[in-house]
Design a protein around this motif. Structure first.
Motif, PDB file in Angstrom:
ATOM      1  N   LEU A 191     -13.484   1.747  12.642  1.00  0.00           N
ATOM      2  CA  LEU A 191     -13.146   1.833  11.086  1.00  0.00           C
ATOM      3  C   LEU A 191     -14.354   2.421  10.586  1.00  0.00           C
ATOM      4  N   ALA A 192     -15.560   1.927  10.574  1.00  0.00           N
ATOM      5  CA  ALA A 192     -16.629   2.529   9.990  1.00  0.00           C
ATOM      6  C   ALA A 192     -16.976   3.732  10.395  1.00  0.00           C
ATOM      7  N   ILE A 252     -13.671  -2.907  13.748  1.00  0.00           N
ATOM      8  CA  ILE A 252     -14.148  -2.652  12.504  1.00  0.00           C
ATOM      9  C   ILE A 252     -15.349  -1.540  12.631  1.00  0.00           C
ATOM     10  N   ALA A 286     -14.440  10.412   7.442  1.00  0.00           N
ATOM     11  CA  ALA A 286     -13.703  11.095   6.384  1.00  0.00           C
ATOM     12  C   ALA A 286     -14.595  11.293   5.287  1.00  0.00           C
ATOM     13  N   THR A 287     -15.638  10.445   4.989  1.00  0.00           N
ATOM     14  CA  THR A 287     -16.417  10.880   3.784  1.00  0.00           C
ATOM     15  C   THR A 287     -17.139  12.346   3.923  1.00  0.00           C
ATOM     16  N   VAL A 294       0.620  -1.162   0.001  1.00  0.00           N
ATOM     17  CA  VAL A 294       0.039  -0.074  -0.112  1.00  0.00           C
ATOM     18  C   VAL A 294       1.011   1.304   0.023  1.00  0.00           C
ATOM     19  N   ALA A 326       1.419   6.900  -6.635  1.00  0.00           N
ATOM     20  CA  ALA A 326       0.467   7.534  -7.154  1.00  0.00           C
ATOM     21  C   ALA A 326       0.555   9.368  -6.878  1.00  0.00           C
ATOM     22  N   LEU A 367     -14.425  14.928   3.383  1.00  0.00           N
ATOM     23  CA  LEU A 367     -14.058  15.060   2.063  1.00  0.00           C
ATOM     24  C   LEU A 367     -15.244  15.494   1.185  1.00  0.00           C
ATOM     25  N   ARG A 368     -16.249  14.837   1.451  1.00  0.00           N
ATOM     26  CA  ARG A 368     -17.486  15.056   0.247  1.00  0.00           C
ATOM     27  C   ARG A 368     -18.771  15.457   0.947  1.00  0.00           C
ATOM     28  N   ARG A 399     -21.765  12.787   1.666  1.00  0.00           N
ATOM     29  CA  ARG A 399     -22.260  12.008   0.446  1.00  0.00           C
ATOM     30  C   ARG A 399     -21.551  10.602   0.666  1.00  0.00           C
ATOM     31  N   SER A 400     -22.648   9.648   0.549  1.00  0.00           N
ATOM     32  CA  SER A 400     -21.976   8.036   0.725  1.00  0.00           C
ATOM     33  C   SER A 400     -21.395   7.752  -0.493  1.00  0.00           C
ATOM     34  N   TRP A 401     -21.310   8.448  -1.628  1.00  0.00           N
ATOM     35  CA  TRP A 401     -20.946   7.810  -2.854  1.00  0.00           C
ATOM     36  C   TRP A 401     -20.634   8.935  -3.664  1.00  0.00           C
ATOM     37  N   VAL A 455     -14.428   6.079   8.264  1.00  0.00           N
ATOM     38  CA  VAL A 455     -14.690   6.015   6.958  1.00  0.00           C
ATOM     39  C   VAL A 455     -15.863   7.115   6.921  1.00  0.00           C
ATOM     40  N   MET A 491     -14.744  -6.722  16.291  1.00  0.00           N
ATOM     41  CA  MET A 491     -16.121  -6.365  16.001  1.00  0.00           C
ATOM     42  C   MET A 491     -15.851  -4.585  16.693  1.00  0.00           C
TER      43      MET A 491
END
Lengths: 744, 145
Positions: free
Chosen positions: A727-728, A724, A734-735, A632, A639, A738-739, A742-744, A731, A721
């Motif tokens: 982690l959820a 994670i 962070a979303t 990674v 990148a 960043l956005r 919006r989930s996507w 995420v 459990m």
């Protein structure tokens, strides 16, 4: 536009059902729930519907029905004014219902930890309710202030609860009352709990959140700031009163704080021009009465306190709703612009007049008895408290009189437009209840008696009644009305004095300290953050330097840390030696090569070499993770380089050379530190603790042969459990950053 | 350099998936678990994002757009297997079938709840990484033109 939504009706129905259930429970003699909650700590989920619980639960649900009905009519108009969609009330009703449920649980809680949880739940719900108009900065600030003041003090309550349960081995309140004896720890613990309760009941000097919380929509104020949230504080005091009474000094402290709240709240209420502010400061003052009564102690005061809470809740919620209706009808929030509303709004004037009379303790209202009992308890203590009681009652009459007269009497200020009937009927019901309680006081007195018996710890009897004679209570009431009327009439003398008090309070008051404290904390946090993120080197140092310092301290504190061994190198170690040699070569390349891509590739060679060492040294799981991490990292570098512009050599300035020297020194120190640490770790025999061996022994039973996997997915499944889940959350965080979510 | 990635990346996904499946299936007998498998697949996907750019990567593999749903599903699977125990009165993360009871085998794969948990873990980790890569890539390369 003004039709209530189905959700609002659902909330009203739930409140009504809850009220009915509480009424049934109260008449059938209560009920009990007692199940183990955290058995390892001896904490039980212990609820009992006793006298005190019955009174507060009936208030929370009963006033709830009235206020929810009012809110059903109020909220659509409120949302319409704010240009928000009608269905935004789904951000409102669930919190109101949660608040009501939390109040009922709080009322029934018999365990300090359950009490604390319910106490905090009310604070969380109140945050969302006060900040309902979240597009307004003031509303958000008010919600945050209410949350900070009540939740930070609630932590004191938790500390007190822990102290008590450690000292006496239980957190069950009835058991504690049986076993606790006066002592420094018990006194400290009860004091901490009392501070939390006083902050919740908006007592001086932590009262400032309440006037600010008037940013909330009116139904919230009518519910939380008359009968529910502020009542939670005195409920807690009433619940643990026998513990507080172990130390007379604590009760005296309550007395002093109560008197200060009565006086300061009363004077500031007279100084306010905004309708809801008058009522907010009046609440500070009124709960001061209750705190004074709890400070007096004894059966008479306990009975009076309970009765006072009932009478006040009925009257004050009606007055808050009156303020809301007037504000909606005239779009004006200031007393000085309003007046003469008795002709256009006669029904509202009559209903709120009854409530105001009840609060001012005039005869033929339930309020008369609250003051009769209050005077009786005060004179029992001595003449000084008696005089304070009369002055307090006079202040109450003055500020409530001013409120009602300014609204309804005199020349018409602003012509009101028509309001839906739902905004008047609940006030009318509560007004009628206030009058009914002044004629048939028996049910309310029984309710208060049952509650006071819990507070006092023995049966209490109160006998509110009208007596046409010259007993002290009657004379005190007369004196209070007289003094109150004088204060009311003498506006030219009164107003400059109270205005000056208000200005002084604004200049020196605790709200200023709160602001200063918050700003100071924010500045400190900004300063630390600014230092940390100034450049990449500092961000890295912020993690690595404290780690290094901690490791150093660990070395100094470990006596066997200086035991270094050089083991033998046998033939079977050859692969490890070769791989480590490869690693050293790669590391040297990284430091010497001036290019861009080659150092990165050399770094990944170093990483893969170390991964191979792990694989050879029987740690294949670590090797797998190391390979993944290296892959990674290399990808990320490639990148990033694809996006970066071509490098430009920095000019070799003096500052640049100095920095290079510093980097070199830091690198050498870090390298030596890491070398010593790893050498020390490898010099020791790996500790074979029982836990690890046990897990290895159990692995075949869990259908596995790889211990690490079985630990991750089975033995320590809960940990995985949680990981994670973290982690959820990361995420999602962070979303959102960043956005914008919006989930996507 | 980039031409190598351009050739390798699109062809890497298949082997990565097979490797991941092997790691999950063999997990209990040999090295590896759902987390590692998830990171392997996510790495292969990341390589696609790097070489193709996010638009092309997602157009050529539309299932990537379902990443948020897959992540949620994985989390729910893990939660469900972990907390099935309390529903029937056992502690959380009880292992079914219990120790000593017979287990259904499919080759080396044993059908036990821990493996299902591992599978949820794999789905969640893979999809969560894809979501992060997607957002970072969009931020770096801008939205659709």
């Amino acid at each position: 536009m003004s039709h209530p939504t189905p959700l609002a009706w659902l909330a009203v129905v739930i409140a009504a059902l809850a009220f009915g259930a509480c009424l049934l429970l109260a008449m059938s003699g209560g009920g009990r729930v007692d199940i183990p909650w955290i058995p390892s700590l001896g904490i039980r989920f212990e609820l009992e519907f006793d006298g005190l619980a019955a009174m507060y639960a009936l208030l929370a649900t009963g006033i709830g029905v009235a206020v929810f009905t009012y809110g059903a009519g109020y909220l659509p108009i409120h949302l319409h004014h704010a240009h928000r969609p009608r269905d935004d009330d789904r951000r409102f009703w669930p919190w109101m219902l949660l608040f009501m449920a939390a109040m009922v649980v709080l009322a029934c809680a018999q365990d300090l930890i359950v009490l604390f949880v319910a106490f905090d739940l009310t604070a969380v719900a109140s945050y969302f309710l006060i900040g309902f108009d979240r597009e307004r900065r003031d509303a958000r600030g008010a919600a945050m202030m209410a949350l900070l003041v009540t939740v930070t003090t609630a932590v004191l309550m938790l500390i007190g609860a822990v102290l008590l349960s450690v000292e006496h081995g239980t957190s069950s309140i009835p058991t504690l009352i049986d076993v606790a004896e006066a002592g420094p720890v018990t006194t400290l613990a009860t004091l901490l709990i009392a501070v939390a309760a006083l902050a919740k009941s908006a007592q001086v000097p932590l009262h400032f959140w309440l006037p600010r919380a008037m940013e909330a929509p009116t139904p919230v104020s009518a519910y939380l700031h008359s009968a529910a949230m502020v009542a939670a504080g005195v409920l807690v005091i009433g619940r643990i009163h026998p513990l507080l009474a172990l130390e007379p000094m604590v009760l005296d402290g309550l007395l002093v704080i109560g008197v200060c709240s009565i006086v300061i709240g009363g004077l500031l209420s007279l100084a306010q021009d905004e309708l809801k502010q008058v009522l907010a400061y009046s609440t500070v003052s009124q709960y001061g009465y209750v705190v004074v009564l709890y400070g007096l102690g004894g059966p008479v005061a306990a009975g009076a306190a309970a009765f006072y809470v009932i009478a006040h809740a009925i009257a004050k919620s009606a007055l808050f709703m009156t303020a809301g209706t007037v504000i909606l009808a005239t779009d004006e929030t200031r007393l000085s612009r309003l007046g003469g509303l008795v002709r256009p709004m006669p029904l509202l004037a009559a209903a709120s007049g009854a409530a105001a009379m009840a609060l001012a303790a005039l005869p033929l209202t339930i309020g008369f008895f609250k003051d009769e009992l209050f005077f009786a308890a005060a004179t029992e203590r001595g003449p000084l408290t008696g005089i304070v009681a009369v002055l307090a009652a006079a202040l109450t009459l003055a500020y409530i009189g001013r409120f009602w007269l300014r609204l309804f009497a005199g020349p018409l200020g602003i012509e009101p437009h028509a309001v839906p009937r739902l905004l008047v009927v609940p006030i009318l019901v509560l007004g009628v209840l206030g009058i009914a309680g002044g004629i048939v006081v028996e049910p309310f007195a029984r309710l208060a008696e049952a509650a006071a018996s819990v507070t006092y710890g023995a049966p209490v009897a109160i006998h509110p009644a009208y007596h046409l004679d010259t007993r002290p209570e009657n004379l005190m009431a007369l004196a209070a009305w007289l003094v109150g009327a004088i204060i009311l009439v003498a506006a030219p003398i009164r107003q400059p004095i109270v205005t000056r008090v208000a200005v002084l309070g604004g200049r020196l008051g605790p709200r200023r300290w709160y602001g200063a404290l918050l700003q100071g904390l924010s500045r400190l946090s900004d300063a630390i953050h600014g230092e940390e993120v100034r450049d990449l080197r500092r961000s890295v140092a912020a993690v690595l330097v404290p780690t290094g310092v901690l490791i150093g301290i660990g070395f100094l504190a470990t006596p066997s840390a200086w035991d270094y061994r050089i083991g033998d190198i046998g033939r079977e170690d050859l692969p490890v030696v070769v791989l480590l040699g490869l690693g050293v070569g790669a590391a040297l390349t990284v430091t010497r090569d001036p290019g861009r891509l080659r150092p990165v590739l050399a770094l990944s060679v170093l990483g893969f070499a170390l991964a191979a060492v792990y694989a050879v040294m029987a740690a294949p799981d670590v090797a797998l993770v190391a390979v993944l991490v290296e892959a990674v990292y290399t990808l990320v570098f490639v990148a990033v380089f694809a996006v970066l512009p071509l490098s430009q050599r920095a000019a070799a300035s003096a500052a640049h050379t100095a920095r290079r020297r510093r980097d070199l020194a830091a690198g050498v120190i870090a390298g030596i530190g890491a070398f010593i640490t790893i050498w020390a770790a490898l010099s020791r025999e790996p500790s074979q603790r029982g836990d690890a061996l046990e897990l290895i022994r159990l692995t075949p039973q869990a259908h596995g042969s790889d211990v690490v996997t079985v630990i991750l997915a089975d033995f320590r499944g809960l940990d995985t459990m949680v990981e994670i889940t973290v982690l959820a959350v990361a995420v999602v965080g962070a979303t959102s950053l960043l956005r914008r979510g919006r989930s996507w | 350099m980039s031409s190598i990635i351009g050739v390798v990346a699109p062809r890497l996904l298949g082997p990565a998936l097979i490797l991941a499946a092997a790691i999950i299936v063999k997990g209990y007998a040999d090295v590896g678990d759902g987390f590692s498998a998830g990171v392997i697949v996510a790495t292969a996907l990341a390589l696609r994002y790097v070489s193709l750019g996010w638009e092309l990567a997602e157009r050529s593999l539309p299932v990537l757009r379902r990443a948020p749903q897959v992540a949620t599903a994985g989390l729910l699977i893990a939660l469900a297997t972990g907390f099935a125990g309390p529903l029937v009165g056992d502690p959380p993360f009880t292992h079914y079938p219990r120790a000593g009871e017979s287990v259904i085998h499919i080759g080396t794969l044993e059908l036990i709840t821990a493996v299902v948990f591992d599978l949820g873990l794999f789905l969640f980790v893979t999809a969560a990484f894809v979501v992060l890569i997607h957002h970072l890539a969009r931020l770096a390369q801008g939205g659709p033109r």
